[in-house]
Scaffold this motif. Sequence first.
Motif, short mmCIF file in Angstrom:
data_model
loop_
_atom_site.label_atom_id
_atom_site.label_comp_id
_atom_site.label_asym_id
_atom_site.label_seq_id
_atom_site.Cartn_x
_atom_site.Cartn_y
_atom_site.Cartn_z
N LYS A 153 0.84 -1.21 0.00
CA LYS A 153 0.00 0.00 0.00
C LYS A 153 0.87 1.25 0.00
CE LYS A 153 -2.83 -0.09 3.41
NZ LYS A 153 -3.79 -0.34 4.52
N GLY A 154 1.89 1.26 0.84
CA GLY A 154 2.79 2.42 0.91
C GLY A 154 3.46 2.70 -0.42
N MET A 155 3.88 1.64 -1.11
CA MET A 155 4.53 1.81 -2.42
C MET A 155 3.55 2.38 -3.44
SD MET A 155 6.83 -1.67 -2.49
CE MET A 155 7.62 -1.36 -4.06
N LEU A 156 2.31 1.87 -3.43
CA LEU A 156 1.30 2.37 -4.38
C LEU A 156 0.92 3.81 -4.06
CD1 LEU A 156 -1.06 -0.73 -4.77
CD2 LEU A 156 0.72 0.06 -6.35
N MET A 157 0.82 4.13 -2.79
CA MET A 157 0.48 5.50 -2.40
C MET A 157 1.54 6.47 -2.90
SD MET A 157 -0.82 4.58 1.45
CE MET A 157 -0.87 6.26 2.09
N GLU A 158 2.79 6.07 -2.75
CA GLU A 158 3.90 6.94 -3.17
C GLU A 158 3.97 7.03 -4.69
OE1 GLU A 158 8.75 6.95 -2.87
OE2 GLU A 158 7.61 6.09 -1.21
N ARG A 159 3.82 5.89 -5.36
CA ARG A 159 3.95 5.83 -6.82
C ARG A 159 2.83 6.55 -7.56
NH1 ARG A 159 4.75 -0.30 -7.75
NH2 ARG A 159 6.74 -0.30 -6.74
N HIS A 160 1.60 6.34 -7.05
CA HIS A 160 0.43 6.80 -7.81
C HIS A 160 -0.36 7.89 -7.10
CE1 HIS A 160 1.28 3.44 -10.44
NE2 HIS A 160 1.15 2.59 -9.44
N GLY A 161 0.13 8.39 -5.98
CA GLY A 161 -0.56 9.47 -5.27
C GLY A 161 -1.91 9.05 -4.71
N LEU A 162 -2.01 7.81 -4.24
CA LEU A 162 -3.27 7.28 -3.73
C LEU A 162 -3.38 7.45 -2.22
CD1 LEU A 162 -3.21 3.85 -5.64
CD2 LEU A 162 -4.40 5.94 -6.34
N THR A 163 -4.61 7.41 -1.74
CA THR A 163 -4.81 7.36 -0.29
C THR A 163 -4.61 5.91 0.16
OG1 THR A 163 -7.17 6.83 -0.43
CG2 THR A 163 -6.56 9.18 -0.43
#
Length: 198
Positions: A153-163
């Motif tokens: 989740k942390g990687m996706l949040m950082e990569r794609h600007g997600l919550t």
Amino acid sequence: MNTSTDQLRVLAADEDQAALARTASVLEALGHHVTATATELAQVTEAVAREEPDLSIVVVHTDDEHALDLIEEITAFADGPVIAMQANEDDPEFARRAAERGIYAAVRGGDRDALQSAIEVAMRRHAEAQRLTEQVGRLETALERRAVIERAKGMLMERHGLTDREAFDRIRAFARSKNRTVVDVAGNVTAGEESLGG
């Protein structure tokens, strides 16, 4: 592993060969099957590997150190619990040292009822210890899975600007679309094998 106290396969270990035969006789009178007898460390290791006993009993006469070595050897290799049977008199210091080596119960002398009670205590304590070990294993696995999902989740949040929620929903949706588990997909994300972009 047999968790009942009926007809157990028992390994008996004793420094005295004649006493060993008496112990085996008492155990068999209680309905148990003595699968192996041993007096030396090498015999104990071989017997445990060959017979896989449900329970082991180490009889203590005068050589406390030999008995403690037998206990330690058995607890290192056997799946079942170990009982120390003091042939002569109660020795609280020996019982304490034996407990440190891994016994589940101690009993004095060859009294059938006392021995059967010690067997029941040892089997119950061992079953409870196994349940606790399995529970700890399940909790550790759950924590490991949770950690993998959190990293993904942390990687996706950082990569794609997600919550946080959006990142989890993306992992879950991808897992469902591929008929895979959330943990499997999260593991691939953290390994760099899937980016889940778009």
